[in-house]
Design a protein around this motif. Structure first.
Motif, mmCIF file in Angstrom:
data_model
loop_
_atom_site.group_PDB
_atom_site.id
_atom_site.type_symbol
_atom_site.label_atom_id
_atom_site.label_comp_id
_atom_site.label_asym_id
_atom_site.label_seq_id
_atom_site.Cartn_x
_atom_site.Cartn_y
_atom_site.Cartn_z
ATOM 1 N N ALA A 1 0.862 -1.312 0.117
ATOM 2 C CA ALA A 1 0.130 -0.137 0.031
ATOM 3 C C ALA A 1 0.932 1.395 -0.105
ATOM 4 C CB ALA A 1 -0.959 0.096 1.089
ATOM 5 N N VAL A 2 0.771 2.235 -0.956
ATOM 6 C CA VAL A 2 1.456 3.245 -1.357
ATOM 7 C C VAL A 2 0.356 4.504 -0.717
ATOM 8 C CG1 VAL A 2 2.844 4.721 -2.668
ATOM 9 C CG2 VAL A 2 3.133 2.420 -3.041
ATOM 10 N N ASN A 3 0.880 5.218 0.026
ATOM 11 C CA ASN A 3 -0.014 6.401 0.531
ATOM 12 C C ASN A 3 0.851 7.644 0.351
ATOM 13 O OD1 ASN A 3 -2.028 8.013 1.814
ATOM 14 N ND2 ASN A 3 -1.452 7.399 3.952
ATOM 15 N N HIS A 4 0.157 8.501 -0.720
ATOM 16 C CA HIS A 4 0.687 9.741 -0.973
ATOM 17 C C HIS A 4 0.366 10.960 -0.163
ATOM 18 C CE1 HIS A 4 2.244 8.176 -4.448
ATOM 19 N NE2 HIS A 4 1.456 7.706 -4.867
ATOM 20 N N PHE A 5 -0.759 10.833 0.640
ATOM 21 C CA PHE A 5 -1.321 11.709 1.677
ATOM 22 C C PHE A 5 -1.422 11.298 3.030
ATOM 23 C CE2 PHE A 5 -3.469 11.669 -2.968
ATOM 24 C CZ PHE A 5 -2.652 13.035 -3.255
ATOM 25 N N THR A 6 -0.371 11.105 3.488
ATOM 26 C CA THR A 6 -0.216 10.498 5.040
ATOM 27 C C THR A 6 -0.881 11.211 5.783
ATOM 28 O OG1 THR A 6 1.889 9.237 4.429
ATOM 29 C CG2 THR A 6 1.565 9.506 6.683
ATOM 30 N N TYR A 7 -0.578 12.601 5.774
ATOM 31 C CA TYR A 7 -1.224 13.730 6.608
ATOM 32 C C TYR A 7 -2.170 14.477 6.038
ATOM 33 C CZ TYR A 7 3.650 12.961 8.520
ATOM 34 O OH TYR A 7 4.856 12.465 9.085
ATOM 35 N N GLY A 8 -2.880 13.758 5.130
ATOM 36 C CA GLY A 8 -4.213 14.486 4.409
ATOM 37 C C GLY A 8 -3.809 15.400 3.675
ATOM 38 N N PRO A 9 -4.586 16.467 3.487
ATOM 39 C CA PRO A 9 -4.393 17.516 2.388
ATOM 40 C C PRO A 9 -3.434 18.679 2.855
ATOM 41 C CG PRO A 9 -6.379 18.018 3.409
ATOM 42 C CD PRO A 9 -5.986 16.730 4.018
ATOM 43 N N VAL B 1 2.508 6.572 -17.811
ATOM 44 C CA VAL B 1 2.335 7.839 -16.997
ATOM 45 C C VAL B 1 3.932 8.845 -16.883
ATOM 46 C CG1 VAL B 1 1.724 8.481 -14.719
ATOM 47 C CG2 VAL B 1 0.987 6.309 -15.697
ATOM 48 N N VAL B 2 5.034 8.092 -17.076
ATOM 49 C CA VAL B 2 6.017 8.772 -16.980
ATOM 50 C C VAL B 2 6.132 9.723 -17.982
ATOM 51 C CG1 VAL B 2 8.673 8.541 -17.229
ATOM 52 C CG2 VAL B 2 7.382 7.031 -15.790
ATOM 53 N N THR C 1 1.674 13.400 -10.769
ATOM 54 C CA THR C 1 1.752 12.369 -11.874
ATOM 55 C C THR C 1 2.771 11.278 -12.202
ATOM 56 O OG1 THR C 1 0.386 14.296 -13.308
ATOM 57 C CG2 THR C 1 1.429 12.170 -14.653
ATOM 58 N N GLY C 2 4.084 12.171 -11.935
ATOM 59 C CA GLY C 2 5.211 11.145 -11.602
ATOM 60 C C GLY C 2 5.101 10.344 -10.487
ATOM 61 N N MET C 3 4.618 10.795 -9.494
ATOM 62 C CA MET C 3 4.504 9.798 -8.140
ATOM 63 C C MET C 3 3.296 8.667 -8.412
ATOM 64 S SD MET C 3 6.559 10.836 -5.815
ATOM 65 C CE MET C 3 6.222 9.950 -4.550
ATOM 66 N N TYR C 4 2.505 9.064 -9.113
ATOM 67 C CA TYR C 4 1.618 8.074 -9.488
ATOM 68 C C TYR C 4 2.062 6.914 -10.515
ATOM 69 C CZ TYR C 4 -2.932 5.957 -11.239
ATOM 70 O OH TYR C 4 -4.051 5.121 -11.428
ATOM 71 N N ALA C 5 3.094 7.259 -11.313
ATOM 72 C CA ALA C 5 3.815 6.410 -12.152
ATOM 73 C C ALA C 5 4.692 5.149 -11.382
ATOM 74 C CB ALA C 5 4.698 6.978 -13.076
ATOM 75 N N MET C 6 4.717 5.691 -9.887
ATOM 76 C CA MET C 6 5.744 4.627 -9.189
ATOM 77 C C MET C 6 5.039 3.450 -8.689
ATOM 78 S SD MET C 6 7.909 6.012 -5.854
ATOM 79 C CE MET C 6 9.326 5.216 -5.346
ATOM 80 N N LEU C 7 5.732 2.395 -8.894
ATOM 81 C CA LEU C 7 4.993 1.070 -8.354
ATOM 82 C C LEU C 7 6.225 0.275 -7.474
ATOM 83 C CD1 LEU C 7 3.921 -0.461 -11.729
ATOM 84 C CD2 LEU C 7 2.501 0.863 -10.212
ATOM 85 N N VAL C 8 5.808 0.245 -6.304
ATOM 86 C CA VAL C 8 6.590 -0.330 -5.239
ATOM 87 C C VAL C 8 6.335 -1.612 -4.768
ATOM 88 C CG1 VAL C 8 7.527 0.149 -2.921
ATOM 89 C CG2 VAL C 8 6.910 1.968 -4.560
ATOM 90 N N THR C 9 7.080 -2.399 -4.645
ATOM 91 C CA THR C 9 6.953 -3.898 -4.242
ATOM 92 C C THR C 9 7.920 -4.388 -2.947
ATOM 93 O OG1 THR C 9 6.459 -4.725 -6.229
ATOM 94 C CG2 THR C 9 6.988 -6.472 -4.616
ATOM 95 N N VAL C 10 7.600 -4.201 -1.633
ATOM 96 C CA VAL C 10 8.271 -4.419 -0.562
ATOM 97 C C VAL C 10 8.988 -5.638 -0.589
ATOM 98 C CG1 VAL C 10 8.380 -4.479 2.072
ATOM 99 C CG2 VAL C 10 6.562 -2.634 0.776
#
Length: 343
Positions: A3-11, A146-147, A191-200
């Motif tokens: 799970a990738v969270n781009h808005f940990t602290y909300g807006p 997306v990149v 947009t660039g952050m949305y192109a990022m796919l992370v596998t732990v």
């Protein structure tokens, strides 16, 4: 997948990132307007300040403020210090290069497109270099489509921003252009952050690097203070209209000083007996006779008129001239006897 969270602290983080982007863009546009009204070394200094404002605060600080709200469950995120600093330098250099190309290119279309392409590619490189500086116990990959979309957004945003730097000069228009630039930079970032796919990784390991609170916060604070300092410099510096008025006043004073230092010429004395203007001889045209030049008539001395009743003076003989008829060359008459005629 994790799970990738781009808005940990909300807006909070995206809003703060947008505000920083708008502040940096607004200050950069104001500095470029000041640069266009200056010449020489002063112009170069204003353009460097604009590059630091737009590239440093408007893009780089905005990027890492947004990264503060990025988290990946199952791993810790730390940052590579040299790569992070290099990303800031890249942002400032590419923006400065674009500003110099457009400013000294005379606002031509080719310079604008070239500067926008170079700056957009540089901003995209800064963005992905900053993302590469993140260390985590995971495998990171990117969606190519997306990149490509994020790079296109970066090029368009950079071209529009450079166009704003050449056309926008009034404060109200600068504020509106900064809001537009903030939207473009934030849109490119997420947009660039949305192109990022992370596998732990299955077995998390120790993550090298510096923590965000220990490294990014002090660095962003320093850049923000530099931005505020330049903002105060712009507020205290004269505007473009005031610079033009001062230049006109200095030019008028210089003209008056030169006029006062020049000696006043005295009028030439008028001659008592002016000479008549000599007439140039008229050259005859082809096929015409040359006019006959008449000699000037010399005035004759007036002869004395005889007075009525006055004796006429005897003519005086000329010295050496013959006086008798024989001397004059006439034949001498023979003496004849005078006899009376008969009737």
């Amino acid at each position: 997948m994790s799970a990738v969270n781009h808005f940990t602290y909300g807006p909070l983080t995206p809003l703060l990132a947008y505000v920083m982007s708008c502040i940096g863009s607004m200050l950069g546009l104001r500095l470029t307007a000041q640069a266009h009204a200056s010449r020489g070394a002063s112009r170069i200094r204003w353009l460097i300040g604009a590059a630091i404002s737009i590239g440093g605060t408007g893009i780089w600080v905005m990027h890492f403020v947004g990264m503060m709200g990025f988290q990946v469950e199952g791993t810790q995120i730390k940052y590579d210090v040299p790569l992070t600093v290099a990303s800031a330098i890249v942002a400032i250099v590419v923006v400065g290069t674009g500003l110099f190309l457009v400013s000294y290119g005379g606002g031509r279309l080719l310079a604008l497109l070239g500067g926008g392409l170079l700056t957009g590619l540089g901003v995209a490189s800064m963005h992905y270099l900053g993302m590469y500086a993140m260390n985590m116990s995971a495998h990171v990959s990117y969606d190519r489509k997306v990149v490509a979309a994020s790079v296109a957004i970066a090029v368009i945003a950079a071209t529009v921003a450079l166009w704003f730097t050449m056309r926008v000069k009034r404060p109200i228009w600068i504020a509106g252009a900064a809001l537009v630039m903030g939207v473009a930079v934030s849109g490119m970032h997420y947009t660039g952050m949305y192109a990022m796919l992370v596998t732990v990784d299955a077995e998390p390991s120790a993550v090298p690097g510096a923590d965000a609170l220990d490294f990014l916060v002090p660095l962003m604070t320093v850049i923000s203070l530099i931005t505020l300092t330049m903002l105060l410099m712009v507020i205290l510096s004269p505007s473009e209209e005031e610079l033009h008025e001062d230049a006109e006043l200095v030019a008028r004073l210089e003209l008056r000083r030169r006029a006062s230092q020049q000696p006043q010429p005295y009028p030439a004395p008028t001659p008592l007996h002016p000479r008549p203007a000599q007439q140039q001889p008229v050259q005859p045209r082809h096929g015409q006779q040359q006019p006959v030049q008449q000699r000037p008539v010399q005035p004759q001395p007036a002869r004395p008129q005889p007075v009525f009743g006055a004796p006429v003076p005897e003519p005086q003989p000329i010295l050496g001239a013959p006086t008798s008829p024989q001397q004059q060359g006439f034949p001498q008459e023979s003496p004849r006897s005078k006899t009376p005629r008969r009737r």
